[in-house]
Design a protein around this motif. Sequence first.
Motif, PDB file in Angstrom:
ATOM      1  N   LEU A  39     -31.594  34.694 -19.643  1.00 50.66           N
ATOM      2  CA  LEU A  39     -31.905  34.292 -18.269  1.00 50.66           C
ATOM      3  C   LEU A  39     -30.847  33.397 -17.652  1.00 50.66           C
ATOM      4  O   LEU A  39     -30.812  33.238 -16.441  1.00 50.66           O
ATOM      5  CB  LEU A  39     -33.267  33.603 -18.221  1.00 50.66           C
ATOM      6  CG  LEU A  39     -34.463  34.517 -18.459  1.00 50.66           C
ATOM      7  CD1 LEU A  39     -35.753  33.716 -18.381  1.00 50.66           C
ATOM      8  CD2 LEU A  39     -34.491  35.657 -17.472  1.00 50.66           C
ATOM      9  N   SER A  40     -29.984  32.791 -18.466  1.00 57.76           N
ATOM     10  CA  SER A  40     -28.936  31.950 -17.880  1.00 57.76           C
ATOM     11  C   SER A  40     -27.906  32.792 -17.132  1.00 57.76           C
ATOM     12  O   SER A  40     -27.130  32.261 -16.348  1.00 57.76           O
ATOM     13  CB  SER A  40     -28.245  31.114 -18.964  1.00 57.76           C
ATOM     14  OG  SER A  40     -27.568  31.955 -19.863  1.00 57.76           O
ATOM     15  N   ASP A  77     -36.049  30.168 -14.379  1.00 56.94           N
ATOM     16  CA  ASP A  77     -36.474  31.109 -15.424  1.00 56.94           C
ATOM     17  C   ASP A  77     -37.816  31.751 -15.074  1.00 56.94           C
ATOM     18  O   ASP A  77     -37.995  32.961 -15.213  1.00 56.94           O
ATOM     19  CB  ASP A  77     -36.581  30.411 -16.777  1.00 56.94           C
ATOM     20  CG  ASP A  77     -35.235  30.079 -17.381  1.00 56.94           C
ATOM     21  OD1 ASP A  77     -34.203  30.493 -16.822  1.00 56.94           O
ATOM     22  OD2 ASP A  77     -35.217  29.403 -18.432  1.00 56.94           O
ATOM     23  N   HIS A 120     -35.081  32.245 -22.804  1.00 57.25           N
ATOM     24  CA  HIS A 120     -35.155  31.253 -21.731  1.00 57.25           C
ATOM     25  C   HIS A 120     -34.013  30.253 -21.855  1.00 57.25           C
ATOM     26  O   HIS A 120     -33.506  30.002 -22.944  1.00 57.25           O
ATOM     27  CB  HIS A 120     -36.499  30.538 -21.763  1.00 57.25           C
ATOM     28  CG  HIS A 120     -37.604  31.375 -21.215  1.00 57.25           C
ATOM     29  ND1 HIS A 120     -38.081  31.215 -19.951  1.00 57.25           N
ATOM     30  CD2 HIS A 120     -38.298  32.397 -21.750  1.00 57.25           C
ATOM     31  CE1 HIS A 120     -39.030  32.092 -19.722  1.00 57.25           C
ATOM     32  NE2 HIS A 120     -39.182  32.830 -20.814  1.00 57.25           N
ATOM     33  N   THR A 121     -33.637  29.668 -20.725  1.00 57.57           N
ATOM     34  CA  THR A 121     -32.515  28.740 -20.683  1.00 57.57           C
ATOM     35  C   THR A 121     -32.806  27.464 -21.462  1.00 57.57           C
ATOM     36  O   THR A 121     -31.932  26.935 -22.136  1.00 57.57           O
ATOM     37  CB  THR A 121     -32.181  28.391 -19.218  1.00 57.57           C
ATOM     38  OG1 THR A 121     -32.022  29.608 -18.486  1.00 57.57           O
ATOM     39  CG2 THR A 121     -30.907  27.589 -19.126  1.00 57.57           C
TER      40      THR A 121
END
Length: 130
Positions: free
Chosen positions: A73-74, A57, A30-31
């Motif tokens: 996810l970024s 996200d 995750h970001t």
Amino acid sequence: MTTTLTSGRAGFQSYRPHRRSGILAAPVLHTYAAVFLVAGWILPILNLFVPKGIIDDIWATSQPGGQPPGRDLSRVRRSGLVLAWWLTCLASGGAGLCGRYADLGAWNAPVLLAALGLWVVAGGLAIAVV
């Protein structure tokens, strides 16, 4: 300050289950760390972009087919609907602050009405995002 704390708590309570189910569905990077579920709403400057990143996200992991395990996810393409929701939220907040605190003379009431209209639109977009 109370409103900011309340929105941070509400954000945490509403994001946490969705984020957890997204992690279970696809173990991806995750970001933002979990601490930003609350801190992203409360801390100045961060509250301008972190909540949108968290929703991005959640959006990416909840799409049909999900994301492959280990995906960052970024680097996933972001949703235009989420962007439209976040920009109307920011515009509503900015117009509300200008209408409330700036000395705009005869423009105060129209600016506050515009802020209210943007807030309604942001609410509609939030429903569409969910």
